[in-house]
Design an enzyme around this catalytic site. Structure first.
Site, PDB file in Angstrom:
ATOM      1  N   ASP A  64       4.076   6.758  -1.771  1.00  0.00           N
ATOM      2  CA  ASP A  64       4.352   4.585  -1.464  1.00  0.00           C
ATOM      3  C   ASP A  64       4.318   4.622  -3.240  1.00  0.00           C
ATOM      4  OD1 ASP A  64       3.176   6.242   0.748  1.00  0.00           O
ATOM      5  OD2 ASP A  64       3.340   4.278   1.524  1.00  0.00           O
ATOM      6  N   HIS A  66       6.297   0.942  -2.897  1.00  0.00           N
ATOM      7  CA  HIS A  66       5.811  -0.077  -1.984  1.00  0.00           C
ATOM      8  C   HIS A  66       6.249  -1.911  -2.952  1.00  0.00           C
ATOM      9  CE1 HIS A  66       4.614   0.033   1.854  1.00  0.00           C
ATOM     10  NE2 HIS A  66       4.093   1.188   1.306  1.00  0.00           N
ATOM     11  N   ASP A  92       9.019   4.673   1.343  1.00  0.00           N
ATOM     12  CA  ASP A  92       8.161   3.099   1.247  1.00  0.00           C
ATOM     13  C   ASP A  92       8.670   3.317  -0.312  1.00  0.00           C
ATOM     14  OD1 ASP A  92       7.466   3.895   3.559  1.00  0.00           O
ATOM     15  OD2 ASP A  92       5.336   2.850   3.460  1.00  0.00           O
ATOM     16  N   ASP A  95       8.737  -3.279   0.457  1.00  0.00           N
ATOM     17  CA  ASP A  95       8.146  -3.850   1.153  1.00  0.00           C
ATOM     18  C   ASP A  95       6.290  -4.371   0.275  1.00  0.00           C
ATOM     19  OD1 ASP A  95       9.233  -4.840   3.458  1.00  0.00           O
ATOM     20  OD2 ASP A  95       8.871  -3.136   4.572  1.00  0.00           O
ATOM     21  N   ARG A  96       5.423  -5.171   1.020  1.00  0.00           N
ATOM     22  CA  ARG A  96       4.689  -5.731   0.146  1.00  0.00           C
ATOM     23  C   ARG A  96       4.851  -6.057  -1.689  1.00  0.00           C
ATOM     24  NH1 ARG A  96       1.272  -5.267   3.999  1.00  0.00           N
ATOM     25  NH2 ARG A  96       1.435  -3.557   5.139  1.00  0.00           N
ATOM     26  N   ASN A 124       8.477   5.299   7.298  1.00  0.00           N
ATOM     27  CA  ASN A 124       8.664   4.196   7.532  1.00  0.00           C
ATOM     28  C   ASN A 124       9.367   2.455   7.140  1.00  0.00           C
ATOM     29  OD1 ASN A 124       6.026   4.259   6.995  1.00  0.00           O
ATOM     30  ND2 ASN A 124       5.765   2.964   8.261  1.00  0.00           N
ATOM     31  N   HIS A 125       8.974   2.299   5.931  1.00  0.00           N
ATOM     32  CA  HIS A 125       9.364   0.849   5.956  1.00  0.00           C
ATOM     33  C   HIS A 125      11.038   0.841   5.427  1.00  0.00           C
ATOM     34  CE1 HIS A 125       5.670  -1.799   5.788  1.00  0.00           C
ATOM     35  NE2 HIS A 125       5.021  -0.451   5.870  1.00  0.00           N
ATOM     36  N   HIS A 174       7.336  11.831   5.002  1.00  0.00           N
ATOM     37  CA  HIS A 174       6.599  10.683   4.810  1.00  0.00           C
ATOM     38  C   HIS A 174       5.439   9.839   5.596  1.00  0.00           C
ATOM     39  CE1 HIS A 174       5.253   6.079   3.225  1.00  0.00           C
ATOM     40  NE2 HIS A 174       5.362   5.943   4.547  1.00  0.00           N
ATOM     41  N   ARG A 221      -1.881   2.636  14.507  1.00  0.00           N
ATOM     42  CA  ARG A 221      -0.419   1.702  14.048  1.00  0.00           C
ATOM     43  C   ARG A 221       0.819   1.345  15.329  1.00  0.00           C
ATOM     44  NH1 ARG A 221       0.130   3.502   8.279  1.00  0.00           N
ATOM     45  NH2 ARG A 221      -1.090   4.997   7.906  1.00  0.00           N
ATOM     46  N   HIS A 248       1.800   8.087   3.121  1.00  0.00           N
ATOM     47  CA  HIS A 248       1.738   7.267   3.655  1.00  0.00           C
ATOM     48  C   HIS A 248       0.383   6.118   4.282  1.00  0.00           C
ATOM     49  CE1 HIS A 248       3.494   5.385   8.050  1.00  0.00           C
ATOM     50  NE2 HIS A 248       2.435   6.241   8.774  1.00  0.00           N
TER      51      HIS A 248
END
Length: 316
Positions: A64, A66, A92, A95-96, A124-125, A174, A221, A248
């Site tokens: 990841d 991010h 990923d 995001d974040r 998944n993002h 992922h 999750r 992940h």
């Protein structure tokens, strides 16, 4: 034999991408028109890639990112820049963090410039629904004044491969495994050109996690499954695999070996969310499928803007 017009067009395109790379590595985002051009070029390449994309060694695997741009640049400083180092990214990218646009467009620009040197999987993002909650949508509208760039990039995410296979021995994705997938041909048959579904095999590949259990379990999750060592061992044995490499999950040391080294988890966003205090790591795979992990700490960061509304925590 290519005519002069084709060669000139190819040269112009290479020049454009090189200029984009120079700006992006200085953390300057591209113009909306340039992102449209980048997405068009990347889509042409990604359309030709498999749901189980073959990858040759040596290769460096990253987890990841991010949106943590300065840490992504630190990763390249430590692991080597393209095209000198081959990379497999496990998803990923957005995001974040504060710089999702710069991170994902940098990786896509590298993909267009050096398509055989970098493999970029879907996390998944990389989805429309998730990015509207965890920061990427807000970042795009703040930086560009409209939803256009977010829509271009999330449309492109549909084309990212779901998994990779390193030298037919290391299965990479992922998230994790799925009760609906027994062999790699089951993955190859999936229609990936769509938003990430809420359930099913494609969802599981991006959302599931290994766990200290037997068999399959319900994921905390709210998507995917948890799976035990018996599941990993059976899948690896049935498919002639040495290892499952995935991302992940936040790992304080940057990587760990669940399931007695049937699985490795790699997480490459140090001090995740700028508060978790973890290290990042990358995994270098040599020509003999040997693994070496390189851990790294967060890079020094310049002033960063507020991320917008505080994202809801679904799971660190």
């Amino acid at each position: 034999m290519a005519d002069k017009t084709t060669l000139a067009r190819s040269s112009d395109r290479t020049g454009d991408v090189d200029r984009w790379l120079a700006r992006l590595q200085d953390c300057k985002h591209l113009a909306e028109s340039e992102i449209k051009q980048l997405c068009d070029l990347a889509r042409e390449i990604l359309c030709e890639e498999s749901n189980v994309q073959p990858v040759r060694t040596p290769v460096t695997i990253s987890g990841d990112i991010h949106g943590q741009f300065h840490d992504l640049m630190e990763l390249f400083r430590i692991g080597g820049f393209l095209p000198d180092t081959n990379y497999l990214f496990l998803g990923d990218y957005v995001d974040r963090g504060y710089f999702s646009v710069e991170c994902v467009t940098l990786l896509l620009s590298f993909k267009v410039r050096y398509p055989g040197r970098i493999t970029i999987l879907r996390g998944n993002h990389e989805s429309r629904q998730i990015t509207q909650i965890y920061g990427f949508f807000d970042e795009c509208t703040r930086k560009y004044g409209s939803q256009n760039v977010w829509k271009m990039l999330t449309d492109l995410f549909d084309y990212l491969p779901l998994t990779a296979l390193v030298e037919n021995k290391i299965f990479s994705q992922h998230g994790g495994l799925s009760p609906k997938i027994e062999n790699l041909d089951d993955v190859r048959k999936l229609d990936r050109i769509q938003e990430v579904p809420h359930e099913g095999a494609m969802c599981d590949l991006l959302w599931s996690d290994p766990d200290d259990r037997v068999g399959w379990g319900v994921s905390p999750r709210g998507a995917g499954y948890t799976f035990g060592q018996d599941i990993s061992e059976k899948f690896n044995q049935m498919n002639g695999l040495q290892l499952i490499a995935r991302a992940h999950q936040l790992i304080m040391e940057g990587y760990n070996w669940p399931h007695e080294q049937q699985v490795v988890t790699i997480f490459s966003a140090p001090n995740y969310c700028y508060r978790s205090g973890n290290q990042g790591a990358i995994c270098e795979i040599d020509e003999h499928l040997g693994t070496q992990f390189v851990q790294f700490d967060p890079a020094p960061r310049r002033g960063e803007p507020p991320i917008g509304r505080q994202p809801i925590e679904y799971f660190l």
